[in-house]
Design a protein around this motif. Sequence first.
Motif, PDB file in Angstrom:
ATOM      1  N   MET A 150       0.860  -1.178   0.000  1.00 47.08           N
ATOM      2  CA  MET A 150       0.000   0.000   0.000  1.00 47.08           C
ATOM      3  C   MET A 150       0.901   1.234   0.000  1.00 47.08           C
ATOM      4  SD  MET A 150      -3.077   0.724   2.736  1.00 47.08           S
ATOM      5  CE  MET A 150      -2.309   1.605   4.092  1.00 47.08           C
ATOM      6  N   LYS A 151       0.804   2.005  -1.058  1.00 50.50           N
ATOM      7  CA  LYS A 151       1.663   3.196  -1.158  1.00 50.50           C
ATOM      8  C   LYS A 151       0.842   4.413  -0.742  1.00 50.50           C
ATOM      9  CE  LYS A 151       5.189   4.992  -4.280  1.00 50.50           C
ATOM     10  NZ  LYS A 151       5.784   4.871  -5.627  1.00 50.50           N
ATOM     11  N   VAL A 152       1.398   5.214   0.148  1.00 54.86           N
ATOM     12  CA  VAL A 152       0.666   6.362   0.690  1.00 54.86           C
ATOM     13  C   VAL A 152       1.303   7.650   0.178  1.00 54.86           C
ATOM     14  CG1 VAL A 152      -0.097   7.530   2.786  1.00 54.86           C
ATOM     15  CG2 VAL A 152       0.090   5.041   2.762  1.00 54.86           C
ATOM     16  N   VAL A 153       0.469   8.473  -0.428  1.00 57.90           N
ATOM     17  CA  VAL A 153       0.956   9.708  -1.051  1.00 57.90           C
ATOM     18  C   VAL A 153       0.173  10.883  -0.484  1.00 57.90           C
ATOM     19  CG1 VAL A 153       1.197  10.945  -3.246  1.00 57.90           C
ATOM     20  CG2 VAL A 153       1.469   8.450  -3.178  1.00 57.90           C
ATOM     21  N   GLN A 154       0.880  11.938  -0.123  1.00 58.28           N
ATOM     22  CA  GLN A 154       0.226  13.161   0.372  1.00 58.28           C
ATOM     23  C   GLN A 154       0.081  14.141  -0.769  1.00 58.28           C
ATOM     24  OE1 GLN A 154       1.183  15.778   3.866  1.00 58.28           O
ATOM     25  NE2 GLN A 154       2.721  14.165   4.199  1.00 58.28           N
ATOM     26  N   ILE A 155      -1.096  14.741  -0.849  1.00 57.10           N
ATOM     27  CA  ILE A 155      -1.300  15.858  -1.787  1.00 57.10           C
ATOM     28  C   ILE A 155      -1.626  17.060  -0.910  1.00 57.10           C
ATOM     29  CG2 ILE A 155      -2.514  16.626  -3.866  1.00 57.10           C
ATOM     30  CD1 ILE A 155      -1.387  13.809  -4.208  1.00 57.10           C
ATOM     31  N   ALA A 167      -6.837   4.756 -11.267  1.00 58.00           N
ATOM     32  CA  ALA A 167      -7.871   3.724 -11.420  1.00 58.00           C
ATOM     33  C   ALA A 167      -7.924   3.242 -12.867  1.00 58.00           C
ATOM     34  CB  ALA A 167      -9.224   4.263 -10.978  1.00 58.00           C
ATOM     35  N   GLU A 168      -7.762   4.156 -13.810  1.00 56.75           N
ATOM     36  CA  GLU A 168      -7.750   3.771 -15.234  1.00 56.75           C
ATOM     37  C   GLU A 168      -6.582   2.857 -15.553  1.00 56.75           C
ATOM     38  OE1 GLU A 168      -7.789   7.486 -17.393  1.00 56.75           O
ATOM     39  OE2 GLU A 168      -9.848   7.872 -16.740  1.00 56.75           O
ATOM     40  N   LYS A 169      -5.527   2.956 -14.763  1.00 54.21           N
ATOM     41  CA  LYS A 169      -4.359   2.091 -14.944  1.00 54.21           C
ATOM     42  C   LYS A 169      -4.505   0.794 -14.149  1.00 54.21           C
ATOM     43  CE  LYS A 169      -1.068   5.855 -15.825  1.00 54.21           C
ATOM     44  NZ  LYS A 169      -2.058   6.689 -16.532  1.00 54.21           N
ATOM     45  N   GLY A 170      -5.699   0.571 -13.628  1.00 55.81           N
ATOM     46  CA  GLY A 170      -5.981  -0.685 -12.928  1.00 55.81           C
ATOM     47  C   GLY A 170      -5.581  -0.702 -11.473  1.00 55.81           C
ATOM     48  N   LYS A 171      -5.274   0.467 -10.914  1.00 55.10           N
ATOM     49  CA  LYS A 171      -4.864   0.511  -9.503  1.00 55.10           C
ATOM     50  C   LYS A 171      -6.086   0.739  -8.608  1.00 55.10           C
ATOM     51  CE  LYS A 171      -0.622   0.465 -10.990  1.00 55.10           C
ATOM     52  NZ  LYS A 171       0.105  -0.809 -10.984  1.00 55.10           N
ATOM     53  N   SER A 197      -7.822  -2.988   1.184  1.00 54.25           N
ATOM     54  CA  SER A 197      -6.517  -3.342   0.580  1.00 54.25           C
ATOM     55  C   SER A 197      -6.187  -2.499  -0.650  1.00 54.25           C
ATOM     56  CB  SER A 197      -6.497  -4.820   0.149  1.00 54.25           C
ATOM     57  OG  SER A 197      -6.722  -5.656   1.235  1.00 54.25           O
ATOM     58  N   PRO A 198      -6.135  -1.202  -0.524  1.00 56.32           N
ATOM     59  CA  PRO A 198      -5.844  -0.379  -1.708  1.00 56.32           C
ATOM     60  C   PRO A 198      -4.373  -0.509  -2.127  1.00 56.32           C
ATOM     61  CG  PRO A 198      -5.973   1.011   0.248  1.00 56.32           C
ATOM     62  CD  PRO A 198      -6.317  -0.370   0.685  1.00 56.32           C
ATOM     63  N   ASP A 199      -4.120  -0.269  -3.419  1.00 54.86           N
ATOM     64  CA  ASP A 199      -2.729  -0.178  -3.887  1.00 54.86           C
ATOM     65  C   ASP A 199      -2.163   1.184  -3.487  1.00 54.86           C
ATOM     66  OD1 ASP A 199      -4.119  -1.621  -6.795  1.00 54.86           O
ATOM     67  OD2 ASP A 199      -2.815  -2.678  -5.371  1.00 54.86           O
ATOM     68  N   TYR A 200      -3.030   2.203  -3.548  1.00 55.98           N
ATOM     69  CA  TYR A 200      -2.610   3.569  -3.231  1.00 55.98           C
ATOM     70  C   TYR A 200      -3.605   4.213  -2.290  1.00 55.98           C
ATOM     71  CZ  TYR A 200       0.667   3.203  -7.073  1.00 55.98           C
ATOM     72  OH  TYR A 200       1.691   2.799  -7.885  1.00 55.98           O
ATOM     73  N   VAL A 201      -3.081   4.940  -1.324  1.00 55.95           N
ATOM     74  CA  VAL A 201      -3.915   5.811  -0.506  1.00 55.95           C
ATOM     75  C   VAL A 201      -3.420   7.233  -0.736  1.00 55.95           C
ATOM     76  CG1 VAL A 201      -4.673   6.469   1.812  1.00 55.95           C
ATOM     77  CG2 VAL A 201      -4.324   4.046   1.259  1.00 55.95           C
ATOM     78  N   GLU A 220       2.476  13.263 -16.004  1.00 57.61           N
ATOM     79  CA  GLU A 220       3.853  13.267 -15.502  1.00 57.61           C
ATOM     80  C   GLU A 220       3.853  13.081 -13.980  1.00 57.61           C
ATOM     81  OE1 GLU A 220       6.150  16.710 -16.629  1.00 57.61           O
ATOM     82  OE2 GLU A 220       7.938  15.908 -15.611  1.00 57.61           O
ATOM     83  N   LEU A 221       2.890  13.708 -13.317  1.00 56.40           N
ATOM     84  CA  LEU A 221       2.785  13.564 -11.862  1.00 56.40           C
ATOM     85  C   LEU A 221       2.423  12.126 -11.497  1.00 56.40           C
ATOM     86  CD1 LEU A 221       2.911  14.978  -9.131  1.00 56.40           C
ATOM     87  CD2 LEU A 221       0.534  15.677  -9.433  1.00 56.40           C
ATOM     88  N   VAL A 222       1.504  11.539 -12.251  1.00 53.12           N
ATOM     89  CA  VAL A 222       1.117  10.145 -11.976  1.00 53.12           C
ATOM     90  C   VAL A 222       2.334   9.219 -12.114  1.00 53.12           C
ATOM     91  CG1 VAL A 222      -0.237   8.191 -12.852  1.00 53.12           C
ATOM     92  CG2 VAL A 222      -1.310  10.412 -12.596  1.00 53.12           C
ATOM     93  N   LYS A 223       3.170   9.473 -13.133  1.00 52.88           N
ATOM     94  CA  LYS A 223       4.375   8.623 -13.323  1.00 52.88           C
ATOM     95  C   LYS A 223       5.299   8.718 -12.113  1.00 52.88           C
ATOM     96  CE  LYS A 223       4.550   8.858 -18.334  1.00 52.88           C
ATOM     97  NZ  LYS A 223       4.952   9.748 -19.424  1.00 52.88           N
ATOM     98  N   LEU A 224       5.345   9.877 -11.480  1.00 56.13           N
ATOM     99  CA  LEU A 224       6.210  10.049 -10.303  1.00 56.13           C
ATOM    100  C   LEU A 224       5.622   9.373  -9.072  1.00 56.13           C
ATOM    101  CD1 LEU A 224       7.224  13.799 -10.769  1.00 56.13           C
ATOM    102  CD2 LEU A 224       8.677  11.802 -11.124  1.00 56.13           C
ATOM    103  N   ILE A 225       4.301   9.157  -9.099  1.00 54.35           N
ATOM    104  CA  ILE A 225       3.646   8.509  -7.964  1.00 54.35           C
ATOM    105  C   ILE A 225       3.780   6.983  -8.067  1.00 54.35           C
ATOM    106  CG2 ILE A 225       1.385   7.989  -6.943  1.00 54.35           C
ATOM    107  CD1 ILE A 225       0.564  10.872  -7.604  1.00 54.35           C
ATOM    108  N   ILE A 226       3.664   6.465  -9.297  1.00 59.75           N
ATOM    109  CA  ILE A 226       3.600   4.994  -9.486  1.00 59.75           C
ATOM    110  C   ILE A 226       4.946   4.330  -9.178  1.00 59.75           C
ATOM    111  CG2 ILE A 226       3.388   3.219 -11.286  1.00 59.75           C
ATOM    112  CD1 ILE A 226       1.051   4.716 -12.392  1.00 59.75           C
TER     113      ILE A 226
END
Lengths: 198, 139
Positions: free
Chosen positions: A1-6, A26-30, A84-88, A192-198
């Motif tokens: 589970m990857k946790v990201v702050q915005i 979500a579109e990328k299946g996460k 069980s999220p992949d990302y929070v 570009e931001l999404v790529k830095l998160i994944i």
Amino acid sequence: MKVVQIAGFLGSGKTTAIIALSRSLAEKGKKVAIIVNEIGDVPVDAKVVSEYGLKVRDIGGGCICCELLVSLAYTLEELARSYSPDYVLIEPSGVSIPSSVKDGIGLAKGLNVEKGPVIVLFDGERGQEQLSDEDLGKFIKRQIAGADIVTINKIDAIEDGAARSHEGLIRTINPNAKILRISAKNGLGLEELVKLII
Amino acid sequence: MPHEDRGEVPHEEEHISISGYGSTFLLRFSRPFSPEEIKVLVADFIKTVEASLMKRSAKGIGHIKLYIKGRSGYIRADTIGSKYGLYMDGTISELEGSVQMTINTIAIHTTKEDVFIATREGLEDVAKRYGFIVEDLKS
């Protein structure tokens, strides 16, 4: 589970950004869950986020970087157990300190948590004006200083010259942060931001 | 630091004087309102609250956020100050006899009392102008 702050100051576009990022992931299946923290007693942002069919938990009535730090940890534990999220993605209140929110993430017990980047939104329209206020300025600088990535938001509403000026200012506060230009409203720079998160 | 019931939570570490008030209300219209009329009412309300805050010597708007839920959908509106415009979107598509409205008003360099008064008085003013009744759902 990857946790990201915005994170980011009031009105910098956090909710709009978090909705756009969640949909992209979500579109990328996460599998994505969102935690929204608001100062007020009523969770306006959480209601807006849930209209998009996104999984959201709200923590209201205080700031998760201080008095509600433990609530943040419990909420992460609950999401891990029930969903069980992949990302929070965490949207702290506009007056939170990102480094303190990171501490709260660390309090969550027994979880396989990967701490993702701390993203701080800089308000492309109002940011410089806010920085020139004695009290607000110190506070916002502290938010920026705690960022791994600083995104200049509302790039659709400002000139290139203004954006370059913001970049220069941000670099003096946080020379190590990656700086991106985005428009959370119309999607510019988001991939570009999404790529830095994944 | 203790949490205040009126919606202001003093931030532990910083002295940036942010005060907020939020609540949810039920608005009962005297006749069914169209989506366009609801949007006009929302814009007027936000403008009224901002004007009231500035009259009470707030240094600025932090953020005023509204979420309106009707039978046929929702409207979301927010502003960071009229200088920057008002953002509104949503899906309300039919006449509504009543709607639920959730608001969070956050202002800078003003008291929590003033934020509370500006929001509540703004709502009363708009209720008189547009002819609807306000019921507290959460305070």
